[in-house]
Structure formats: C-alpha cells, structure tokens
Design a protein around this motif. Structure first.
Motif, short mmCIF file in Angstrom:
data_model
loop_
_atom_site.label_atom_id
_atom_site.label_comp_id
_atom_site.label_asym_id
_atom_site.label_seq_id
_atom_site.Cartn_x
_atom_site.Cartn_y
_atom_site.Cartn_z
N THR A 130 48.77 -82.16 -11.73
CA THR A 130 48.94 -81.82 -13.31
C THR A 130 49.73 -83.00 -13.88
OG1 THR A 130 49.17 -79.46 -12.62
CG2 THR A 130 50.06 -80.11 -14.62
N VAL A 131 49.18 -83.34 -15.38
CA VAL A 131 49.80 -84.54 -15.97
C VAL A 131 50.27 -83.73 -17.06
CG1 VAL A 131 49.17 -86.47 -17.24
CG2 VAL A 131 47.99 -85.87 -15.38
N ARG A 134 56.61 -77.01 -8.61
CA ARG A 134 55.80 -77.99 -8.01
C ARG A 134 56.63 -79.44 -7.71
NH1 ARG A 134 50.30 -78.44 -9.13
NH2 ARG A 134 49.47 -76.73 -9.92
N ARG A 135 56.13 -80.20 -6.71
CA ARG A 135 57.07 -81.30 -6.59
C ARG A 135 56.87 -82.39 -7.94
NH1 ARG A 135 59.54 -83.89 -2.34
NH2 ARG A 135 59.02 -81.99 -0.85
N ARG A 136 57.66 -82.98 -8.43
CA ARG A 136 57.46 -83.72 -9.53
C ARG A 136 57.40 -85.23 -8.97
NH1 ARG A 136 59.36 -83.52 -14.85
NH2 ARG A 136 58.60 -81.28 -14.61
N TRP A 137 56.28 -85.97 -9.30
CA TRP A 137 56.24 -87.20 -8.92
C TRP A 137 56.65 -88.32 -9.94
CZ3 TRP A 137 50.85 -90.14 -9.05
CH2 TRP A 137 50.77 -91.67 -8.52
N LEU A 138 57.91 -88.83 -9.67
CA LEU A 138 58.53 -89.74 -10.66
C LEU A 138 57.82 -91.12 -10.47
CD1 LEU A 138 62.27 -88.66 -10.38
CD2 LEU A 138 60.55 -88.09 -11.89
N VAL A 159 53.23 -84.62 -12.77
CA VAL A 159 53.62 -86.07 -13.09
C VAL A 159 53.72 -85.93 -14.49
CG1 VAL A 159 51.31 -87.21 -13.05
CG2 VAL A 159 53.14 -88.54 -12.84
N CYS A 160 54.63 -86.71 -15.24
CA CYS A 160 54.76 -86.95 -16.56
C CYS A 160 53.83 -87.93 -16.82
CB CYS A 160 56.12 -87.40 -17.11
SG CYS A 160 57.54 -86.19 -16.91
N HIS A 161 53.38 -87.92 -18.02
CA HIS A 161 52.22 -88.69 -18.58
C HIS A 161 52.79 -90.25 -18.32
CE1 HIS A 161 49.81 -90.94 -21.58
NE2 HIS A 161 49.17 -89.77 -21.85
N PRO A 162 51.72 -90.81 -17.66
CA PRO A 162 52.10 -92.20 -17.02
C PRO A 162 52.11 -93.35 -18.32
CG PRO A 162 50.46 -91.38 -15.64
CD PRO A 162 50.63 -90.52 -16.81
N PHE A 203 63.45 -87.07 -17.01
CA PHE A 203 62.25 -86.91 -16.53
C PHE A 203 62.17 -85.80 -15.52
CE2 PHE A 203 61.58 -91.26 -18.05
CZ PHE A 203 60.44 -91.19 -18.69
N LEU A 204 63.28 -84.87 -15.24
CA LEU A 204 63.34 -83.77 -14.63
C LEU A 204 63.91 -82.52 -15.28
CD1 LEU A 204 64.81 -85.09 -11.10
CD2 LEU A 204 62.43 -84.52 -11.61
N ASP A 205 63.50 -81.37 -15.19
CA ASP A 205 63.89 -80.18 -15.64
C ASP A 205 64.63 -79.46 -14.78
OD1 ASP A 205 62.18 -80.87 -17.93
OD2 ASP A 205 60.60 -80.19 -16.72
N ASP A 206 64.24 -79.14 -13.74
CA ASP A 206 64.79 -78.25 -12.78
C ASP A 206 65.77 -78.98 -11.76
OD1 ASP A 206 65.44 -76.35 -10.62
OD2 ASP A 206 63.81 -75.39 -10.50
N PRO A 207 67.09 -78.60 -11.63
CA PRO A 207 67.96 -79.23 -10.80
C PRO A 207 67.69 -79.17 -9.15
CG PRO A 207 69.23 -77.34 -11.65
CD PRO A 207 67.94 -77.68 -12.33
N ASP A 208 66.98 -78.23 -8.71
CA ASP A 208 66.54 -78.13 -7.71
C ASP A 208 64.98 -78.41 -7.19
OD1 ASP A 208 68.87 -76.76 -6.98
OD2 ASP A 208 68.26 -74.97 -7.62
#
Length: 483
Positions: free
Chosen positions: A101-102, A3-7, A82-85, A16-21
């Motif tokens: 997904t939160v 999934r694309r991570r919204w920062l 997205v990580c919990h705002p 705030f990222l897990d996967d280098p790709d």
C-alpha cells in the motif's frame, strides 16, 4: 495488527510513523552503490541513519540487508505499506509490488493537490518560485505582517560579523564504526566511491538534527540574511544551518522549522531580513522543487535547450581540486571532496556556473551533484541543475541562465585575493576562467539568449568582433583542462 511500515532511507524521522507500536521495515541494498560512484561520506550518512533508526525502534524494527529491494520484501510475511517515495523510480517500483500500500507523501508542507490547483490556475507566463512562495505564505499564514514586531529588533541593531559558538558536535558511535568497516569491505569488493572519508559531519538521527536546528535558530539565524549569499575561504558555512541532508533524509520536518524561525522574528531575536530568506528556502524553494519534480513530465530530465554536449572532464568528476589553480574553484571543489557539501551560492556560482559556461551535458551535471553532495536527491537536482543552473529547460524554472563572470564572484567572496587570475580580464594568461568563460558562453549562445535584455546588453558591451574571436579561440584552447 497494524501493517508493517516500510521506512525508506529518506523517511527516517518520527513524522513518518503514526502508531507508536507499529512494526517497521528498513532495508539496506548494497547494489544501489554499485551503479555509479557515490561520495563516501554520503554513503556513510545514509547507512548510519538507517541503522540508527533501527536501533531507536528496537524490537519494532526489522532491518534487512539484501541485494535487491524485491528480495527483501519477499522475506516479509506481514502486510506492508510505505509512504509515497521521493523519486519516480522508487514510486514505480512500489506500485509494482503486489499488496504494498502506497500512502500519500509526507515531509512537505504543501500538498500536491494544492500545488496543482495553484499551477493550473489561469495565468500568463511560466511557473515561478516567487509567485508560489507568495501563495504558500498566504495559504499557511506565515510571516503575516500584522503579527510581526512593531519595533526594531535586537538582532537588527547588531553590527559586525556573526561569531556563533560551534554547533553541538557529532559524536560517532559503534554503529558508525561498523558502517566504516562495511564501506571499506565494499570498496575492496569493487564498489567505487568518490571523495574522502572522514568523521561523520551531519546528523544521522532526529535528536542530532533537532539539536543542530535549535543551535542554528539561536545563534546563526540572526545573521542569515546578511551572510547567506557570501562565500568565504575561512568559514565555508557562515550563517548556514547545514541541515539540508537532515531535511532530505526525513530526520526533520520543514513546518516546525518554519514556525520556529517565524517565532524568532516575533520574539525580536532575529530580524525579518534574516528570517524571511531562511523561510523562503524551506517554504518556497524546497517545496517548489519537490512539487515541480512531480508536476513536470519525466522527459524534463533530458531537457537541453542550449544544446550542451561536452562531457564532464575527469578531474571535475573525480573531485581533483589539487589540479586546479583558480582559487574559487579549487576551494569549492576541495570542500565537496572533503565534506560532500557547500552552500547554495558556491554550488551555483562556482560549480554549476563553470559547467554551464563550458557546455557540459546537463544530465551529467545533475547526476554529479546528486552523487557527490550529501543532500543530493533526484527531486532537488532535477529542477535546480537542469533548469535553474544549466538553463536547459527554456526558462521553465528561472528567467535567465545562472551565469556570471569573475567580477561577480569577487564581489561576494574573498576568493580573488591571492588568486593568480584577474577577475576583470577575459583575455591573456591572467584572464579569469570565469570571465573568459562567461563571454564565450554569451557568444556561443547569442541567438538563444538575445531575448534576455540584461544578457543582450552584456553582449553589446563585449561583442567587438576581434575581441569575440579571441575569447572564443582562447576558451576552445583551454578546453577541458583544469583552470
């Protein structure tokens, strides 16, 4: 495909990222700055940090500039997470977006479940940071006495003031230049800012922040315990790291900073008297404020136990330090105007104390701090301003109002030297506005404050009827004019 991570703009560090790709989304929304005037340097830092993160991530990052977040998300075809705002409003929005997904919160040391378990335990009395800090130290095994140095450290044998080398410089680049041009264009288009523009003073990348943190741990941490509460005209930063914005933007994670400070104590390069207050600020106060923001009900923001109803005057709201004669307030207000930052002591004892003494509306004071400080966030200012500094929450955060008179300010600063006001005087043309304001605050709120033994003693000492009436009349006459 992940999934694309919204920062979000306060989630810009590597943790705030897990996967280098993993693909990333970043969003700029200009309309956020239209709602209320924000300090120009704060706006610059936020945009610079977002754009620098996009540049670091390269092709992995999609940076969108739109009028609203919903408009931006509609342009993204990938599944999003997205990580919990870090604010209630942002969390409500995230939960309203179909398919977003939160994830759990990041950027803090204590989990919400752990805090709730501590807060909900059978106890007497309200929640207190000192109790939470003891819990957090045990829970995370920080500063355990058995592993500390058994000898007097080199740092503890030093004498004289700290004179560290300057920190690594912040060097603006093409991204900063474009941000400045954009802000100029926004201002011409009706977006209001407060404060003065200036070169970027605070890190906008993880590497810049880490370099500043390393410098602090090496050169400033040893003097932190001695100088953390001191206010100085000549050195506004003193022993402080000035990295609060870096932690609040998510450029740094607090746990490695805590461990590095602890290691300095173990290695004998910084005394425990310096390391402990620094760690208490991150593991204690910062974590406590974050957790209280979510633990307390949303209505907490509107608490006003002291019935403070006066509006904030224009000169204060607009950072008009030149209109002020009181040396401490003029200097600190000018620091906010010119740098969007001061350390915690002038925030509490000069700025918030002045507002408390004059009964300004707590929500306005909290909003001002959030907009005008480069590290201002809702979760920090909620409990710090509403509870701790304005005592509007019936002692749910602190045991007493953070109110002091001019003699207390004189004791820990060099501000009173050369000031036209006399810190010991509450009446007359030379009366310190903090001393007269403090007495007026005590008299106006006598019925609500008599349960505090120290304040009751202050009232008894200063409470002759003629003196009381004279002070109240004087402060009412002063009103909202600059001191």
């Amino acid at each position: 495909m992940p999934r694309r991570r919204w920062l979000l703009a306060d989630q810009l560090g590597p943790h705030f990222l897990d996967d280098p790709d993993q693909p990333v989304l970043l969003v700029e929304v200009r309309e956020l700055f239209r709602h209320r005037p924000t300090h120009r340097q704060k706006a610059h830092l936020i945009l610079s940090a977002l754009r620098h993160r996009a540049a670091e991530l390269g092709d992995r990052a999609l940076l969108l500039r739109t009028d609203t977040f919903r408009e931006a998300l509609a342009q993204v075809g990938d599944p999003l997470e997205v990580c919990h705002p870090h604010s209630r409003a942002a969390l409500r929005f995230a939960r309203s977006v179909p398919g977003l997904t939160v994830l759990p919160p990041r950027g803090f040391i204590t989990s919400q479940a752990d805090f709730a378990g501590w807060a909900d335990r059978p106890r007497r009395g309200p929640l207190r940071m000192t109790d939470f800090y003891r819990h957090a130290r045990r829970r995370h095994e920080v500063l355990t006495a058995a592993t500390g140095p058994g000898r007097r450290t080199r740092a503890e044998t030093r004498s004289g003031p700290v004179a560290p080398p300057p920190p690594p410089p912040i060097v603006e680049d093409d991204i900063d230049a474009q941000v400045r041009r954009d802000l100029d264009r926004w201002a011409a288009d009706g977006v209001r800012f407060v404060g003065r523009d200036g070169p970027r003073r605070y890190p906008a990348t993880h590497d810049e922040a880490q370099a500043r943190l390393t410098h602090f741990l090496t050169h400033r941490l040893p003097g932190y315990g001695r100088y953390a509460d001191v206010m100085s005209v000549d050195d506004p930063g003193l022993a402080h790291s000035m990295l609060s914005s870096s932690f609040n933007l998510g450029l740094l994670h607090p746990e490695p900073a805590v461990r590095a400070a602890e290691q300095a104590w173990r290695a004998g390069t910084a005394p425990r008297t310096a390391v402990e207050p620094f760690i208490r600020g991150l593991l204690g106060w910062r974590e406590f404020l974050w957790q209280l923001y979510w633990y307390f009900e949303p209505r907490y923001r509107g608490a006003n136990w002291l019935a403070a109803t006066e509006p904030m005057p224009q000169w204060f709201a607009e950072l008009d330090a030149d209109a002020v004669e009181a040396h401490c307030l003029a200097d600190v207000l000018a620091a906010v105007r010119d740098t969007a930052w001061t350390h915690q002591t002038p925030r509490l004892l000069v700025l918030a104390n002045y507002a408390l003494q004059r009964g300004w509306r707590p929500t306005e004071v909290a909003d001002w701090f959030q907009r005008c400080f480069v590290d201002g966030t809702p979760w920090v200012m909620n409990a710090t301003v509403i509870g701790m500094s304005q005592y509007a929450d019936l002692a749910r955060v602190d045991t007493r109002p953070y109110a002091v008179d001019g003699t207390d300010i004189d004791e820990i600063s060099d501000y009173c030297t050369g000031c036209r006001y006399t810190p010991e005087r509450a009446l007359g043309d030379l009366a310190c506005p903090y001393t007269g304001g403090f007495e007026s605050f005590l008299h106006r709120n006598r019925a609500r404050l008599m349960t505090d033994a120290r304040l009751a003693a202050e009232l008894d000492r200063r409470d002759g009827p003629e003196h009381r009436e004279a002070v109240l009349a004087q402060e009412e006459k002063r009103g909202s004019t600059p001191p």
